[in-house]
Design a protein around this motif. Structure first.
Motif, PDB file in Angstrom:
ATOM      1  N   ALA A  31       0.831  -1.212   0.000  1.00 36.72           N
ATOM      2  CA  ALA A  31       0.000   0.000   0.000  1.00 36.72           C
ATOM      3  C   ALA A  31       0.863   1.258   0.000  1.00 36.72           C
ATOM      4  N   LEU A  32       1.945   1.261   0.798  1.00 41.90           N
ATOM      5  CA  LEU A  32       2.801   2.442   0.838  1.00 41.90           C
ATOM      6  C   LEU A  32       3.565   2.609  -0.471  1.00 41.90           C
ATOM      7  N   ALA A  33       4.016   1.510  -1.060  1.00 42.13           N
ATOM      8  CA  ALA A  33       4.698   1.599  -2.354  1.00 42.13           C
ATOM      9  C   ALA A  33       3.785   2.215  -3.409  1.00 42.13           C
ATOM     10  N   LYS A  34       2.534   1.820  -3.396  1.00 45.10           N
ATOM     11  CA  LYS A  34       1.574   2.402  -4.352  1.00 45.10           C
ATOM     12  C   LYS A  34       1.313   3.868  -4.034  1.00 45.10           C
ATOM     13  N   ALA A  35       1.198   4.195  -2.761  1.00 50.95           N
ATOM     14  CA  ALA A  35       0.959   5.587  -2.372  1.00 50.95           C
ATOM     15  C   ALA A  35       2.134   6.481  -2.748  1.00 50.95           C
TER      16      ALA A  35
END
Length: 439
Positions: free
Chosen positions: A238-242
């Motif tokens: 999720a953080l990589a996508k954000a």
């Protein structure tokens, strides 16, 4: 540089984390890096996500930290570094989280903060009030409390991180996670202003993890703060996508390696250049044998400027003016020198696949890349086969190979087109590699 470096404490967790990134569109690899962290450095140029497994869950905290630190150094720089922890908090969760915090801060030269969201909703793991739950039960009330090697004494995530890692921890409660997104970002910003080193976040669903990641990024816009993660995998994705990392890498060029001097090979390479705008490079010769250093520098430069749709050709002979009569000894040395130059370039430049023409060159390349052989998947045309490398740091790399006297003028083009299709099908699979160093 890899987009994401994940350090996992066991192989099962590493595979699960890599699969999560692959589903999100990243090219992912798991690398056995327990005592041989150098394998991580060999992978970062080829994959978006490198998941290094240290096999440290059941080791003492000091050894676990050492292994994590070596893996981070070997894979640095990376845009996001993640500590993959067990969903039930077994092992050296606090110690490895501390090591990620310290090493990334040291290497980045900037303030580092960890986002710890240990929920794995799809697997029945949730975090509520900073308490990790397994199918709705506190961990100390489940069988993991009786684990023979790493019994879990508390489900309080913040307390565990403080005890094992001596970290300053702040908790973002579920009411903030599910509320207004701007207020969630402000809550995280307040914790950061208060000196938090770790932000532990509640989550019950995948959407909660996406909200936490988006708010974390929003909270630090305009700062040089570096986010890292400590979680079982979903929060890291999720953080990589954000952070905008997903889908950034469109792929890499294809490499053609030709050690054949036949008239047919010259015709095929010429047709490839004419129809596919391939970029030809002549191997730099010294007394008939390619000069490895000079040839590797030329190939480095070509790959530096090559895009995802490009084809780079490294050949000993491109036209009739390149022909010569090597001695028997030189003829034996030529394939090895050509393969060695290619390997040097591959250590710092990603390619999506390799096409080789000439049996001696193919054998030399497999040896240089530490491969045990070729897993054959198809015959593209008679006597030209497609497959992937087996073993070594380039395990899984897609390959098509044929002899120098095989096919007609367009056979090399047909083989490269097949290789493109092969690469596209392979991109979403997770590769596993081990170091070439003896264990």
């Amino acid at each position: 540089m890899a987009d994401v470096l994940v350090v996992a404490d066991d192989l099962t967790g590493a595979n699960a984390a890599a699969a999560g990134f692959a589903r999100a569109g990243f090219r992912a690899v798991t690398a056995s890096a327990g005592e041989h962290a150098e394998v991580v450095a060999e992978m970062v140029s080829r994959f978006d996500v490198v998941v290094a497994t240290t096999e440290s869950r059941h080791l003492d905290a000091h050894t676990a930290r050492e292994r994590v630190g070596r893996a981070v150094r070997a894979g640095w720089p990376a845009r996001l570094v993640c500590n993959r922890i067990d969903t039930t908090l077994r092992g050296n969760v606090g110690a490895t989280t501390r090591e990620i915090f310290d090493r990334v801060g040291e290497l980045a030269g900037s303030r580092t903060v960890l986002l710890c969201a240990p929920a794995h909703p799809a697997a029945g793991r949730q975090t509520i009030g900073g308490i990790q739950l397994l199918d709705g039960r506190r961990l100390e009330d489940t069988e993991v409390a009786r684990d023979a090697r790493t019994p879990v004494r508390t489900s309080d995530v913040a307390e565990l991180l403080r005890q094992q890692g001596g970290l300053e921890v702040a908790v973002v409660a579920v009411e903030d996670v599910t509320g207004d997104l701007d207020r969630l970002a402000e809550k995280i910003r307040q914790h950061l202003d208060g000196g938090a080193e770790v932000v532990v976040a509640d989550a019950m669903t995948a959407d909660h993890l996406d909200r936490i990641a988006a708010a974390a990024v929003a909270a630090t816009v305009g700062t040089d703060l570096v986010w890292t993660t400590s979680d079982p995998g979903p929060a890291s994705v999720a953080l990589a996508k954000a952070l905008g990392l997903a889908g950034e890498t469109p792929g890499a060029p294809l490499l053609v390696l030709s050690g054949s001097a036949t008239e047919l090979t010259r015709l095929q390479l010429g047709q490839l250049v004419a129809e596919r705008a391939a970029r030809p490079i002549r191997a730099v010769r010294e007394h008939a044998v390619p000069d490895v250093d000079a040839t590797a520098r030329l190939l480095d430069e070509a790959l530096d400027h090559a895009g995802a749709d490009d084809i780079v050709v490294l050949a000993t002979v491109l036209d009739e003016s390149d022909l010569w009569s090597p001695s028997a000894e030189q003829a034996t040395q030529i394939p090895t020198a050509l393969a060695r130059a290619a390997r040097r370039a591959l250590e710092s430049h990603p390619v999506d696949g390799i096409f080789t023409t000439g049996g001696d060159v193919t054998a030399a390349l497999l040896a240089e890349l530490g491969s045990h052989g070729l897993e054959v998947s198809d015959e593209v045309v008679p006597l030209a086969v497609a497959g992937s490398l087996v073993g070594g740091p380039w395990d899984g790399l897609q390959v098509v190979t044929k002899g120098g006297l095989v096919g007609d003028a367009r056979t090399t083009i047909v083989c490269l087109d097949h290789l493109r299709s092969q690469v596209a099908a392979h991109r979403r699979q997770v590769t596993a590699v081990e170091s070439r160093e003896p264990h």
